[in-house]
Write an enzyme that holds these catalytic residues in place. Structure first.
Site, PDB file in Angstrom:
ATOM      1  N   TYR B  73      45.786  50.069 -24.575  1.00 15.07           N
ATOM      2  CA  TYR B  73      46.357  50.959 -23.896  1.00 15.07           C
ATOM      3  C   TYR B  73      47.973  51.474 -23.544  1.00 15.07           C
ATOM      4  CZ  TYR B  73      41.097  52.317 -22.076  1.00 15.07           C
ATOM      5  OH  TYR B  73      40.653  52.469 -21.417  1.00 15.07           O
ATOM      6  N   HIS B 127      40.933  49.269 -13.731  1.00 22.00           N
ATOM      7  CA  HIS B 127      40.772  49.934 -14.768  1.00 22.00           C
ATOM      8  C   HIS B 127      42.515  50.433 -14.705  1.00 22.00           C
ATOM      9  CE1 HIS B 127      37.720  52.498 -16.878  1.00 22.00           C
ATOM     10  NE2 HIS B 127      37.072  52.079 -16.024  1.00 22.00           N
ATOM     11  N   PRO B 128      42.235  49.638 -16.166  1.00 24.16           N
ATOM     12  CA  PRO B 128      43.790  50.361 -17.134  1.00 24.16           C
ATOM     13  C   PRO B 128      43.693  51.696 -17.485  1.00 24.16           C
ATOM     14  CG  PRO B 128      42.501  49.614 -18.928  1.00 24.16           C
ATOM     15  CD  PRO B 128      41.535  49.881 -17.785  1.00 24.16           C
ATOM     16  N   CYS B 129      43.125  52.985 -16.986  1.00 20.67           N
ATOM     17  CA  CYS B 129      43.561  53.761 -17.898  1.00 20.67           C
ATOM     18  C   CYS B 129      44.352  54.798 -17.735  1.00 20.67           C
ATOM     19  CB  CYS B 129      42.242  54.134 -19.070  1.00 20.67           C
ATOM     20  SG  CYS B 129      41.273  54.938 -17.128  1.00 20.67           S
ATOM     21  N   ARG B 130      44.813  54.291 -16.271  1.00 28.37           N
ATOM     22  CA  ARG B 130      45.995  55.179 -14.869  1.00 28.37           C
ATOM     23  C   ARG B 130      47.157  54.417 -15.169  1.00 28.37           C
ATOM     24  NH1 ARG B 130      44.416  60.250 -14.973  1.00 28.37           N
ATOM     25  NH2 ARG B 130      42.243  61.308 -15.018  1.00 28.37           N
TER      26      ARG B 130
END
Lengths: 122, 171
Positions: B73, B127-130
């Site tokens: 990410y 959660h890393p996606c944001r």
């Protein structure tokens, strides 16, 4: 007879108490609760703009209150997150009082707060 | 700067440890020499929180926070594990119930048990996606984007930074 006087005394003292609290209220009102500060809300990232950017808020309001206010104003979904940044460098704690931030970080009489939103976390 | 490189990340976490050493705040730098993203920082902290499933009594819990770099990410990740005093680990559901900061959020959208980017052991992870969206507003301005990001996400998992850290972002 003695009961009556006792009641009368109690009522009197209650009234004097009321008068005192009223006078205290009116005395401190303009100084404390009425103090307001100007804030400027600017969008960053994909956050929508606000038609009105400049707001005047009570200086004792918490940052969390402003976050909730902006979320309502922008009609965000309840699962969307809104973050406020000071100086575009850090997020103040939601418990922080606006006045403290204003005292430390205001420029030209205004506290500039950038806001950013994300769709939940993941 | 449009994204955080590993070099930026390493510099940022070293700054954090330097400040922490002065304040005796407990952040320690760890390193796995064999990995590109081998550097990460760790802090252990004791906290008292009410755990709902066992009455509303307060429990003394040990939090271990890790800040590491997720290569896929390209962002820092905050992972942590929590133990009770008997040594048993808190499950994601138990932690969720004890945490009031995530009202309105869906548990599995927010916290996941993921492999630690360096240790490859399961940790509770935001959660890393944001993360990139959160960091974008200050990536160019902040002198230490990792501190800026921690000031946003930390409070959600009981991790608070003192003013001394925040100061280096704008100095």
């Amino acid at each position: 007879m003695s009961e009556d006087t006792e009641v009368q005394e109690a009522t009197n003292s209650l009234q004097s108490l009321n008068i005192r609290t009223e006078s205290v209220d009116s005395g401190s009102d303009p100084e404390h609760t009425k103090q307001k500060v100007d804030i400027l809300l600017k969008p960053t990232g994909n956050a929508p703009i606000m038609k009105k950017k400049k707001w005047t808020v009570d200086s004792d309001k918490k940052i969390g209150w402003i976050i909730e206010f902006v979320k309502k104003y922008l009609k965000l979904e309840s699962n969307e997150k809104l973050f406020l940044y000071v100086n575009q460098t850090f997020a103040p704690s939601p418990d922080q009082i606006v006045k403290n931030l204003y005292d430390c970080y205001s420029t030209e009489g205004k506290l500039v707060l950038h806001y950013c939103k994300t769709q939940a976390w993941g | 700067m449009t994204s955080l490189t590993i070099e930026d990340f390493n510099r940022c976490v070293e700054d954090i440890v330097n400040i922490s050493d002065k304040l005796m705040d407990g952040w320690k730098l760890q390193q796995n020499e064999g990995l590109e993203n081998g550097k990460y920082i760790v802090k252990k902290e004791q906290k008292v929180l009410p755990l709902e499933q066992e009455g509303s009594t307060n429990f003394l819990l040990i939090f271990e926070y890790h800040v590491a770099f997720n290569i896929s990410y390209g962002v820092p990740v905050l992972c942590f594990n929590v133990w009770k005093q008997d040594g048993s680990i808190l499950t994601i559901e138990q932690f969720w119930k004890a945490n009031k900061k995530f009202k309105d959020s869906n548990m599995h959208d927010t916290l996941t048990q993921m492999d630690h980017p360096v240790l490859r052991r399961p940790f509770l992870t935001l959660h890393p996606c944001r993360t990139h969206e959160i960091m974008e507003p200050f990536l160019e301005r902040s002198k230490n984007p990792v501190v800026s990001w921690l000031s946003v996400v930390g409070p959600f998992v009981h991790l608070n930074l003192t003013e001394e850290y925040v100061k280096i972002c704008s100095s």
